[in-house]
Design a protein around this motif. Structure first.
Motif, PDB file in Angstrom:
ATOM      1  N   ASP A 247       0.942  -1.257   0.359  1.00 46.17           N
ATOM      2  CA  ASP A 247      -0.303  -0.148   0.291  1.00 46.17           C
ATOM      3  C   ASP A 247       0.812   1.705   0.376  1.00 46.17           C
ATOM      4  OD1 ASP A 247       0.495  -0.023   3.030  1.00 46.17           O
ATOM      5  OD2 ASP A 247      -0.885   0.911   3.521  1.00 46.17           O
ATOM      6  N   GLY A 248       2.229   1.314  -0.276  1.00 45.25           N
ATOM      7  CA  GLY A 248       2.717   2.434  -0.521  1.00 45.25           C
ATOM      8  C   GLY A 248       4.588   2.037  -1.641  1.00 45.25           C
ATOM      9  N   TYR A 249       5.189   2.785  -1.319  1.00 41.75           N
ATOM     10  CA  TYR A 249       6.380   3.109  -2.296  1.00 41.75           C
ATOM     11  C   TYR A 249       7.606   2.367  -2.004  1.00 41.75           C
ATOM     12  CZ  TYR A 249       7.194   7.595  -0.290  1.00 41.75           C
ATOM     13  OH  TYR A 249       7.155   8.533   0.986  1.00 41.75           O
ATOM     14  N   HIS A 250       8.526   2.506  -2.307  1.00 38.21           N
ATOM     15  CA  HIS A 250       9.508   2.506  -2.156  1.00 38.21           C
ATOM     16  C   HIS A 250      11.219   3.673  -1.690  1.00 38.21           C
ATOM     17  CE1 HIS A 250      13.905  -0.575  -1.591  1.00 38.21           C
ATOM     18  NE2 HIS A 250      14.037   0.957  -2.187  1.00 38.21           N
ATOM     19  N   ASN A 251      10.632   4.047  -0.487  1.00 37.66           N
ATOM     20  CA  ASN A 251      10.880   5.088   0.264  1.00 37.66           C
ATOM     21  C   ASN A 251      12.236   5.151   0.491  1.00 37.66           C
ATOM     22  OD1 ASN A 251      10.531   3.783   2.773  1.00 37.66           O
ATOM     23  ND2 ASN A 251       9.023   4.650   3.411  1.00 37.66           N
ATOM     24  N   LYS A 252      12.910   4.478  -0.551  1.00 30.62           N
ATOM     25  CA  LYS A 252      14.080   4.648   0.340  1.00 30.62           C
ATOM     26  C   LYS A 252      15.049   5.575  -1.005  1.00 30.62           C
ATOM     27  CE  LYS A 252      13.730   1.751   3.472  1.00 30.62           C
ATOM     28  NZ  LYS A 252      13.641   2.396   5.229  1.00 30.62           N
ATOM     29  N   PRO A 253      16.575   5.832  -0.566  1.00 33.88           N
ATOM     30  CA  PRO A 253      16.738   6.563  -1.502  1.00 33.88           C
ATOM     31  C   PRO A 253      17.885   5.512  -2.665  1.00 33.88           C
ATOM     32  CG  PRO A 253      18.492   6.710   0.282  1.00 33.88           C
ATOM     33  CD  PRO A 253      17.358   5.180   0.334  1.00 33.88           C
ATOM     34  N   ASN A 254      18.037   6.584  -3.799  1.00 34.83           N
ATOM     35  CA  ASN A 254      18.489   5.577  -5.164  1.00 34.83           C
ATOM     36  C   ASN A 254      17.193   4.495  -5.291  1.00 34.83           C
ATOM     37  OD1 ASN A 254      21.122   6.671  -4.778  1.00 34.83           O
ATOM     38  ND2 ASN A 254      21.287   5.456  -3.035  1.00 34.83           N
ATOM     39  N   GLU A 255      15.883   5.000  -5.964  1.00 34.92           N
ATOM     40  CA  GLU A 255      14.910   4.552  -6.216  1.00 34.92           C
ATOM     41  C   GLU A 255      15.071   3.159  -7.574  1.00 34.92           C
ATOM     42  OE1 GLU A 255      11.237   2.643  -7.728  1.00 34.92           O
ATOM     43  OE2 GLU A 255      12.799   4.552  -8.148  1.00 34.92           O
ATOM     44  N   GLU A 256      15.779   4.613  -8.517  1.00 30.95           N
ATOM     45  CA  GLU A 256      15.728   3.934  -9.961  1.00 30.95           C
ATOM     46  C   GLU A 256      16.926   2.808  -9.771  1.00 30.95           C
ATOM     47  OE1 GLU A 256      15.017   3.941 -13.718  1.00 30.95           O
ATOM     48  OE2 GLU A 256      13.785   5.009 -12.848  1.00 30.95           O
ATOM     49  N   ARG A 257      18.037   3.085  -8.313  1.00 37.88           N
ATOM     50  CA  ARG A 257      19.158   2.677  -9.233  1.00 37.88           C
ATOM     51  C   ARG A 257      18.416   0.519  -8.606  1.00 37.88           C
ATOM     52  NH1 ARG A 257      23.096   2.544  -4.383  1.00 37.88           N
ATOM     53  NH2 ARG A 257      20.919   2.077  -3.884  1.00 37.88           N
ATOM     54  N   ASP A 258      17.529   0.432  -7.517  1.00 36.45           N
ATOM     55  CA  ASP A 258      16.901  -0.825  -6.678  1.00 36.45           C
ATOM     56  C   ASP A 258      16.452  -1.339  -7.649  1.00 36.45           C
ATOM     57  OD1 ASP A 258      18.890   0.118  -4.866  1.00 36.45           O
ATOM     58  OD2 ASP A 258      17.287   0.802  -3.797  1.00 36.45           O
ATOM     59  N   PHE A 259      15.018   0.065  -9.167  1.00 34.52           N
ATOM     60  CA  PHE A 259      14.415  -0.394  -9.488  1.00 34.52           C
ATOM     61  C   PHE A 259      15.122  -0.965 -10.936  1.00 34.52           C
ATOM     62  CE2 PHE A 259      12.315  -0.215 -14.063  1.00 34.52           C
ATOM     63  CZ  PHE A 259      11.077  -0.959 -13.945  1.00 34.52           C
ATOM     64  N   GLN A 260      16.010  -1.056 -10.670  1.00 38.81           N
ATOM     65  CA  GLN A 260      16.860  -1.351 -12.436  1.00 38.81           C
ATOM     66  C   GLN A 260      18.039  -2.392 -11.800  1.00 38.81           C
ATOM     67  OE1 GLN A 260      16.761  -0.189 -15.628  1.00 38.81           O
ATOM     68  NE2 GLN A 260      15.562   1.330 -14.746  1.00 38.81           N
ATOM     69  N   GLY A 261      17.941  -2.668 -10.393  1.00 38.72           N
ATOM     70  CA  GLY A 261      18.833  -3.989 -10.210  1.00 38.72           C
ATOM     71  C   GLY A 261      17.725  -5.283 -10.268  1.00 38.72           C
ATOM     72  N   LEU A 262      16.324  -4.470  -9.364  1.00 33.31           N
ATOM     73  CA  LEU A 262      15.712  -5.810  -9.505  1.00 33.31           C
ATOM     74  C   LEU A 262      14.662  -6.382 -10.959  1.00 33.31           C
ATOM     75  CD1 LEU A 262      13.011  -7.304  -8.107  1.00 33.31           C
ATOM     76  CD2 LEU A 262      11.556  -5.448  -8.448  1.00 33.31           C
TER      77      LEU A 262
END
Length: 440
Positions: A247-262
């Motif tokens: 029910d939320g969003y990834h609220n950690k720094p470097n979200e774009e980098r984390d998404f690309q890793g996934l």
């Protein structure tokens, strides 16, 4: 430019030797989908499609196929009849001897990880008035009950996630923690775990990517015989899937980098599907609620740096990212505002996981060791779509020969026995008789 490293190429080669070409085509589709998202920032739209799932199963000359049909957004099409299908073997149509709908077939073996967000915002009420945690637990109970009713060998791991801080311990996710929670759908441990989760007070923050990565790495362990069967095994390939409810969003720094890793991890494990379920208000609903005149975005969220922004941190659900994660993995993305809609969305996921038609036909002119290719045509909403081809080889040993061949072989054996046994004995008896007559 996106390059494939040598280890990745070796991994793809290994998987091609372990699974059929259908998965290779799924991988290509997933790779192109991920490339579109990475380079152009867009999410590809998927129309109607059909695929032969797993390897064709052989029982002498009887061939069994499992076929999945989806419509827009990867949603399963469950309403087709036998007349909607045509099997084509070696470029020639064959008659379907038996057919079963997805609700009639025995589900294939499946290993499913259900990740449930236990961040602090899950204490909020949904549009029906119950807390999101209550709604998620109620929907998961119905999901488990439906899986139990369908039967088959389905294992489910229900795993809460959330990153702690301060007085909140959070719910860390590891591969071992997931593995320890795999139980059959009808196991009482499932209900006990849901009872425990219902008693919790969510307080963690949302970290979407790390729990997903842990689940994918666990299911992607090709040395685990639970998840991967040998190429020559008669057992069907297990379906591997992750369901993410947030029910939320990834609220950690470097979200774009984390998404690309996934995204890269999903591309390497093309047989693992992630379905995503957002729980809350859509960006359009949030924009209307707070008078933005447009859909809400991450830029509108209240943070320490931007306390004047209109959208409370606990109300924003990252619908765009949830859709992208599902699309890269070939899964389904749903978004719901209350408990009943959450349960219906989980039903869609279940159908997407286990909803496969079963087609049985007899191989024409089956010969031992002969290789064949089959495609299936499906008529969906007035359109004819075709699967990729699947290949198989008629078993060399252990398969009965056709009746005519068996009769011919029996006749030859009797003839040889007659010529090699009965005829010499008859001649010998005639010679003895003649000798006896001459003595008299």
């Amino acid at each position: 430019m996106l390059l494939l490293s040598t280890p990745w190429i070796k991994r793809i080669s290994k998987r091609r030797n372990a699974i059929d070409w259908s998965s290779t085509i799924v991988f290509s589709t997933r790779w192109l989908s991920g490339l579109a998202i990475a380079v152009f920032g867009i999410s590809p739209a998927f129309g109607q499609s059909a695929e032969i799932v797993g390897r064709p199963q052989l029982n002498e000359e009887e061939i069994t196929l499992r076929v999945k049909v989806t419509t827009d957004g990867g949603r399963p099409e469950m309403r087709l009849g036998e007349s909607n299908f045509q099997a084509i073997v070696d470029d020639k149509p064959v008659d379907i001897e038996d057919w079963r709908s997805p609700t009639e077939t025995v589900p294939p073996p499946a290993w499913i990880v259900v990740l449930i967000d236990l961040s602090g915002s899950m204490q909020q009420a949904d549009s029906s008035g119950v807390t999101k945690l209550q709604g998620a637990i109620q929907a998961t109970r119905r999901f488990i009950a439906e899986m139990s009713d369908r039967g088959g060998d389905t294992r489910v791991a229900i795993v809460p996630f959330g990153e702690g801080g301060g007085d909140c311990g959070g719910y860390p996710v590891t591969q071992d923690a997931i593995a320890d929670r795999f139980f059959p759908a009808n196991d009482i441990k499932q209900q006990n775990l849901l009872d425990y989760l219902a008693s919790q007070t969510p307080c963690a923050s949302t970290n979407i990517y790390d729990p997903l990565k842990q689940a994918i790495r666990l299911l992607g362990d090709e040395e685990n015989p639970n998840f991967y069967v040998p190429e020559d095994s008669p057992k069907p390939e297990p379906r591997l899937s992750v369901i993410l409810l947030s029910d939320g969003y990834h609220n950690k720094p470097n979200e774009e980098r984390d998404f690309q890793g996934l995204r890269n991890l999903l591309l390497r494990h093309e047989n693992i599907v992630v379905h995503t379920l957002g729980y809350g208000l859509t960006p359009e609903q949030l924009g209307a609620k707070y008078g933005l005149g447009r859909p809400a975005t991450r830029e509108d969220i209240q943070t320490v740096e931007k306390p004047y922004n209109p959208i409370p941190d606990e109300e924003f659900v990252d619908l765009k990212r949830l859709r992208e994660i599902a699309e890269v993995s070939g899964g389904v993305a749903e978004f719901s505002g209350d408990a009943d809609e959450i349960a219906e969305a989980l039903q869609v996921f279940l159908n997407a996981l286990l909803g496969e038609y079963e087609l049985v036909y007899l191989q024409p002119n089956a010969e031992r060791g002969s290789k064949h290719e089959v495609v299936v045509e499906a008529k969906v909403n007035g359109e004819t779509i075709q699967t990729q081809s699947a290949s198989y080889t008629i078993t060399v040993f252990g398969r009965s020969l056709p009746l005519v061949t068996r009769l011919s072989m029996t006749g030859v054996v009797l003839l040889l026995l007659g010529m090699g046994g009965v005829l010499p004995f008859w001649k010998w008896s005639q010679w003895l008789k003649q000798e006896a007559e001459e003595d008299f």
